[in-house]
Design a protein around this motif. Structure first.
Motif, PDB file in Angstrom:
ATOM      1  N   GLY A  20       0.804  -1.212   0.000  1.00 42.98           N
ATOM      2  CA  GLY A  20       0.000   0.000   0.000  1.00 42.98           C
ATOM      3  C   GLY A  20       0.838   1.263   0.000  1.00 42.98           C
ATOM      4  O   GLY A  20       1.794   1.385  -0.760  1.00 42.98           O
ATOM      5  N   ASP A  21       0.476   2.189   0.880  1.00 42.13           N
ATOM      6  CA  ASP A  21       1.166   3.478   0.941  1.00 42.13           C
ATOM      7  C   ASP A  21       2.258   3.501   2.012  1.00 42.13           C
ATOM      8  O   ASP A  21       2.561   4.536   2.576  1.00 42.13           O
ATOM      9  N   ARG A  22       2.865   2.355   2.261  1.00 36.63           N
ATOM     10  CA  ARG A  22       3.926   2.288   3.270  1.00 36.63           C
ATOM     11  C   ARG A  22       5.299   2.386   2.618  1.00 36.63           C
ATOM     12  O   ARG A  22       5.474   2.023   1.460  1.00 36.63           O
ATOM     13  N   MET A  56       2.966   7.079  -5.308  1.00 39.53           N
ATOM     14  CA  MET A  56       3.682   7.583  -4.138  1.00 39.53           C
ATOM     15  C   MET A  56       4.434   8.851  -4.516  1.00 39.53           C
ATOM     16  O   MET A  56       4.893   9.002  -5.649  1.00 39.53           O
ATOM     17  N   HIS A  78       3.713   5.028   7.101  1.00 41.93           N
ATOM     18  CA  HIS A  78       2.725   5.377   6.085  1.00 41.93           C
ATOM     19  C   HIS A  78       3.210   6.652   5.408  1.00 41.93           C
ATOM     20  O   HIS A  78       3.887   7.487   6.029  1.00 41.93           O
ATOM     21  N   GLU A  79       2.867   6.837   4.157  1.00 38.23           N
ATOM     22  CA  GLU A  79       3.282   8.033   3.432  1.00 38.23           C
ATOM     23  C   GLU A  79       2.808   9.311   4.133  1.00 38.23           C
ATOM     24  O   GLU A  79       3.520  10.318   4.138  1.00 38.23           O
ATOM     25  N   LYS A  80       1.658   9.284   4.766  1.00 35.97           N
ATOM     26  CA  LYS A  80       1.129  10.478   5.444  1.00 35.97           C
ATOM     27  C   LYS A  80       1.989  10.907   6.627  1.00 35.97           C
ATOM     28  O   LYS A  80       1.903  12.060   7.066  1.00 35.97           O
ATOM     29  N   GLY A 122       1.375   2.216  -3.502  1.00 39.68           N
ATOM     30  CA  GLY A 122       0.561   3.409  -3.295  1.00 39.68           C
ATOM     31  C   GLY A 122      -0.778   3.052  -2.687  1.00 39.68           C
ATOM     32  O   GLY A 122      -1.189   1.896  -2.691  1.00 39.68           O
ATOM     33  N   ALA A 123      -1.464   4.060  -2.176  1.00 39.55           N
ATOM     34  CA  ALA A 123      -2.779   3.853  -1.561  1.00 39.55           C
ATOM     35  C   ALA A 123      -3.828   3.597  -2.642  1.00 39.55           C
ATOM     36  O   ALA A 123      -3.678   4.018  -3.777  1.00 39.55           O
ATOM     37  N   ARG A 124      -4.866   2.891  -2.246  1.00 40.20           N
ATOM     38  CA  ARG A 124      -5.969   2.615  -3.164  1.00 40.20           C
ATOM     39  C   ARG A 124      -7.171   3.487  -2.812  1.00 40.20           C
ATOM     40  O   ARG A 124      -7.505   3.654  -1.653  1.00 40.20           O
TER      41      ARG A 124
END
Length: 94
Positions: free
Chosen positions: A6-8, A56, A85-87, A45-47
């Motif tokens: 994911g977004d990690r 990303m 997480h990307e955030k 990337g996030a879905r």
């Protein structure tokens, strides 16, 4: 190597200096938790709810600054890493 989902991202933590500018050596418990690191792996990337993958904004090799208490510490093949997480990434150092 670990592959984040994911977004990690997986970060190799940059250790802080043990000595101040004035030459004072800091004890381990007086040091702040490091907040910079180098990205060693990036997820896809996030879905979105519709299933679309958002790209990303960071890549392998970027040096980043992240939130102080973010992520999970992991040990893999004798090395310490942080999974974020990307955030939780605040900035890319250029």
């Amino acid at each position: 190597m670990l592959k984040p989902l994911g977004d990690r991202v997986i970060v190799s933590v940059v250790e802080e200096q043990e000595e101040t500018v004035g030459g004072i050596v800091l004890a381990n418990n007086a040091k702040q938790k490091p907040q910079t690191g180098k990205i060693v792996a990036v997820g896809a990337g996030a879905r979105t709810p519709e299933g679309k993958v958002l790209p990303m904004s960071v890549k392998v090799g970027d040096v980043i600054m992240y939130d102080k208490y973010a992520g999970s510490e992991v040990k893999y093949q004798g090395e310490d890493y942080l999974v974020l997480h990307e955030k939780d990434i605040m900035a890319i150092a250029e």
